[in-house]
Design an enzyme around this catalytic site. Structure first.
Site, PDB file in Angstrom:
ATOM      1  N   LYS A 232      95.181 -47.933  43.328  1.00  0.00           N
ATOM      2  CA  LYS A 232      94.198 -47.497  42.335  1.00  0.00           C
ATOM      3  C   LYS A 232      92.802 -47.519  42.958  1.00  0.00           C
ATOM      4  O   LYS A 232      92.459 -48.433  43.704  1.00  0.00           O
ATOM      5  CB  LYS A 232      94.244 -48.450  41.132  1.00  0.00           C
ATOM      6  CG  LYS A 232      93.116 -48.281  40.098  1.00  0.00           C
ATOM      7  CD  LYS A 232      93.193 -46.990  39.321  1.00  0.00           C
ATOM      8  CE  LYS A 232      92.022 -46.841  38.337  1.00  0.00           C
ATOM      9  NZ  LYS A 232      91.967 -45.475  37.758  1.00  0.00           N
TER      10      LYS A 232
ATOM     11  N   ASN B 186      92.942 -37.922  30.553  1.00  0.00           N
ATOM     12  CA  ASN B 186      92.608 -39.333  30.690  1.00  0.00           C
ATOM     13  C   ASN B 186      91.120 -39.522  30.884  1.00  0.00           C
ATOM     14  O   ASN B 186      90.429 -38.674  31.450  1.00  0.00           O
ATOM     15  CB  ASN B 186      93.364 -39.970  31.868  1.00  0.00           C
ATOM     16  CG  ASN B 186      92.631 -39.788  33.188  1.00  0.00           C
ATOM     17  OD1 ASN B 186      91.707 -40.545  33.508  1.00  0.00           O
ATOM     18  ND2 ASN B 186      93.015 -38.772  33.950  1.00  0.00           N
ATOM     19  N   SER B 187      90.659 -40.644  30.354  1.00  0.00           N
ATOM     20  CA  SER B 187      89.321 -41.127  30.692  1.00  0.00           C
ATOM     21  C   SER B 187      89.416 -42.636  30.807  1.00  0.00           C
ATOM     22  O   SER B 187      88.967 -43.380  29.934  1.00  0.00           O
ATOM     23  CB  SER B 187      88.291 -40.723  29.639  1.00  0.00           C
ATOM     24  OG  SER B 187      87.013 -41.187  30.051  1.00  0.00           O
TER      25      SER B 187
ATOM     26  N   GLY C   3      88.178 -44.731  33.086  1.00  0.00           N
ATOM     27  CA  GLY C   3      86.932 -45.451  33.376  1.00  0.00           C
ATOM     28  C   GLY C   3      87.052 -46.485  34.477  1.00  0.00           C
ATOM     29  O   GLY C   3      86.379 -47.522  34.441  1.00  0.00           O
TER      30      GLY C   3
ATOM     31  N   CYS D 153      85.516 -39.084  40.752  1.00  0.00           N
ATOM     32  CA  CYS D 153      85.888 -39.685  39.458  1.00  0.00           C
ATOM     33  C   CYS D 153      85.085 -39.031  38.339  1.00  0.00           C
ATOM     34  O   CYS D 153      83.853 -39.117  38.336  1.00  0.00           O
ATOM     35  CB  CYS D 153      85.656 -41.179  39.450  1.00  0.00           C
ATOM     36  SG  CYS D 153      86.041 -41.872  37.828  1.00  0.00           S
TER      37      CYS D 153
ATOM     38  N   ASN E 171      85.134 -39.723  35.061  1.00  0.00           N
ATOM     39  CA  ASN E 171      85.206 -40.421  33.772  1.00  0.00           C
ATOM     40  C   ASN E 171      84.184 -41.529  33.553  1.00  0.00           C
ATOM     41  O   ASN E 171      84.360 -42.347  32.662  1.00  0.00           O
ATOM     42  CB  ASN E 171      86.609 -41.013  33.589  1.00  0.00           C
ATOM     43  CG  ASN E 171      87.669 -39.936  33.551  1.00  0.00           C
ATOM     44  OD1 ASN E 171      87.377 -38.790  33.242  1.00  0.00           O
ATOM     45  ND2 ASN E 171      88.886 -40.290  33.876  1.00  0.00           N
TER      46      ASN E 171
ATOM     47  N   SER F 183      91.764 -34.758  38.818  1.00  0.00           N
ATOM     48  CA  SER F 183      91.961 -34.070  37.536  1.00  0.00           C
ATOM     49  C   SER F 183      90.882 -33.007  37.327  1.00  0.00           C
ATOM     50  O   SER F 183      89.782 -33.094  37.885  1.00  0.00           O
ATOM     51  CB  SER F 183      91.935 -35.086  36.399  1.00  0.00           C
ATOM     52  OG  SER F 183      90.749 -35.826  36.447  1.00  0.00           O
TER      53      SER F 183
ATOM     54  N   GLY G 239      98.621 -32.251  41.810  1.00  0.00           N
ATOM     55  CA  GLY G 239      98.292 -31.480  40.611  1.00  0.00           C
ATOM     56  C   GLY G 239      99.475 -30.668  40.140  1.00  0.00           C
ATOM     57  O   GLY G 239      99.859 -29.694  40.787  1.00  0.00           O
TER      58      GLY G 239
ATOM     59  N   THR H 170     100.644 -37.112  36.649  1.00  0.00           N
ATOM     60  CA  THR H 170     101.149 -37.125  35.275  1.00  0.00           C
ATOM     61  C   THR H 170     102.666 -37.321  35.212  1.00  0.00           C
ATOM     62  O   THR H 170     103.164 -38.121  34.403  1.00  0.00           O
ATOM     63  CB  THR H 170     100.758 -35.804  34.572  1.00  0.00           C
ATOM     64  OG1 THR H 170      99.340 -35.684  34.571  1.00  0.00           O
ATOM     65  CG2 THR H 170     101.272 -35.773  33.141  1.00  0.00           C
TER      66      THR H 170
HETATM   67  C1  DHB Z   1      89.466 -42.553  37.074  1.00  0.00           C
HETATM   68  C2  DHB Z   1      89.849 -41.235  36.972  1.00  0.00           C
HETATM   69  C3  DHB Z   1      89.802 -40.435  38.085  1.00  0.00           C
HETATM   70  O1  DHB Z   1      90.163 -39.132  38.039  1.00  0.00           O
HETATM   71  C4  DHB Z   1      89.376 -40.960  39.277  1.00  0.00           C
HETATM   72  O2  DHB Z   1      89.324 -40.180  40.333  1.00  0.00           O
HETATM   73  C5  DHB Z   1      89.001 -42.290  39.376  1.00  0.00           C
HETATM   74  C6  DHB Z   1      89.059 -43.088  38.271  1.00  0.00           C
HETATM   75  C7  DHB Z   1      89.495 -43.404  35.897  1.00  0.00           C
HETATM   76  O3  DHB Z   1      89.113 -42.919  34.830  1.00  0.00           O
HETATM   77  O4  DHB Z   1      89.876 -44.587  36.024  1.00  0.00           O
END
Ligand code: DHB
Length: 311
Positions: A46, A70-71, A73, A129, A131, A194, A248, A271
């Site tokens: 992650k 998704n969000s 964060g 990212c 989000n 995303s 993707g 996903t």
């Molecule tokens: C998150 C989402 C992403 O697409 C990313 O690249 C990094 C973090 C997230 O919302 O945790």
């Protein structure tokens, strides 16, 4: 006909081209161990920050028949947790560590720490990212991206990669590729993150599917496959010395095949992995091998990058 799904790249050996996209099945040790113990060809962590984060309020991920939004964060355990994992890892398959500092200084700090550990894992620096409320994606600011990459290369002497967002204009593909081509130790780019800041709505309740950012979130799954393929194809064409990792919309052997046909060295599941779990790796590998056999291909190199066009 015996089909061989293995690949060698950057001195790494993978039994399969499939692994997890950063963000999916990779926040905790248990999740990472599940990917490591599955048919995945590699393991990705992650995206991490200097300090652990809880992330955005829930609901922050939802799937639909066509994909996901998704969000999250950036919920993560903090870089030290993932670096400890990397130190204890057995390296029977490659390990990639995703880094997503909140500032350039944070990214440089984490890259320096990883450099000093001298581990066989490779960093994938997340420039995309979508989000974090109030924070634009670095990779949509080309000048800031160039400065960041120059600084990464100063601090981190080894091979590394970046996670890119989708681009939507041939001029942007060309500008970003020219920029990335200036950095020799940038060895791979992962396309795509995303599709940022989409909006999915529940018709019955007339409500957004997720809570953060007024419902805006990153799209994955079927929604993004054509955009992902275009980004893989264009970056593979424009950066022949670098590896492009496809991500993707892969949910069967067919989409994995298409990504590799567009030039992907390897491919990641987002996903589909979130929805199906690690059994997706073995299933999609079987489907990819069956498709290759039906087409008379025995290795990934037989068709990688060989997409035909009308001109
Ligand atoms: C998150 C989402 C992403 O697409 C990313 O690249 C990094 C973090 C997230 O919302 O945790």
């Amino acid at each position: 006909m015996a089909v061989d799904l293995s690949l060698q790249w950057l001195g790494l050996s993978m039994a399969s081209p499939l692994y997890n996209a950063s963000g999916v099945m990779c926040r905790t040790r248990d999740e990472l161990d599940a990917v490591a113990g599955s048919a995945a060809g590699a393991v990705m962590t992650k995206s991490c920050t200097l300090v652990a984060r809880e992330g955005n309020p829930e609901p922050r991920y939802r799937a639909t028949a066509l994909g996901s939004i998704n969000s999250m964060g950036l919920p993560n355990e903090g870089y030290q947790y993932y670096f400890d994992y990397a130190q204890a890892f057995d390296y029977r398959k490659p390990l990639f560590v995703s880094i997503a500092g909140m500032t350039l200084e944070d990214n440089l700090y984490m890259l320096a720490a990883l450099r000093d550990l001298r581990l066989p894992c490779l960093p994938e620096v997340n420039l995309s990212c979508p989000n974090l409320p109030g924070k634009p994606q670095l990779a949509y600011d080309f000048a800031a991206t160039a400065e960041a990459l120059a600084a990464f290369c100063q601090v981190y002497p080894g091979p590394f990669g970046v996670k890119l967002p989708p681009y939507f204009d041939p001029v942007h593909f060309a500008q970003m590729a020219a920029l990335l081509n200036r950095f020799d130790s940038l060895r791979f780019v992962t396309c795509i993150n995303s599709v940022g800041n989409g909006l999915l709505i529940d018709l019955e309740s007339e409500t957004t599917l997720i809570k953060p950012k007024g419902g805006l979130g990153g799209l994955g799954g079927d929604y993004v496959l054509p955009t992902a393929l275009a980004n893989v194809r264009e970056f593979a064409r424009l950066m022949p010395e670098k590896h492009v990792i496809g991500c993707g919309g892969i949910k069967s052997g067919a989409e994995a095949f298409m990504h590799i046909l567009c030039g992907a060295t390897a491919v990641q599941l987002g996903t589909c992995l979130q929805e199906e779990g690690v059994a997706a790796f073995a299933r999609i590998e079987r489907e990819l091998a069956d498709l290759m056999a039906a087409k008379g291909y025995t290795t990934l190199a037989d068709f990688r990058g060989r997409l035909k066009t009308f001109d």
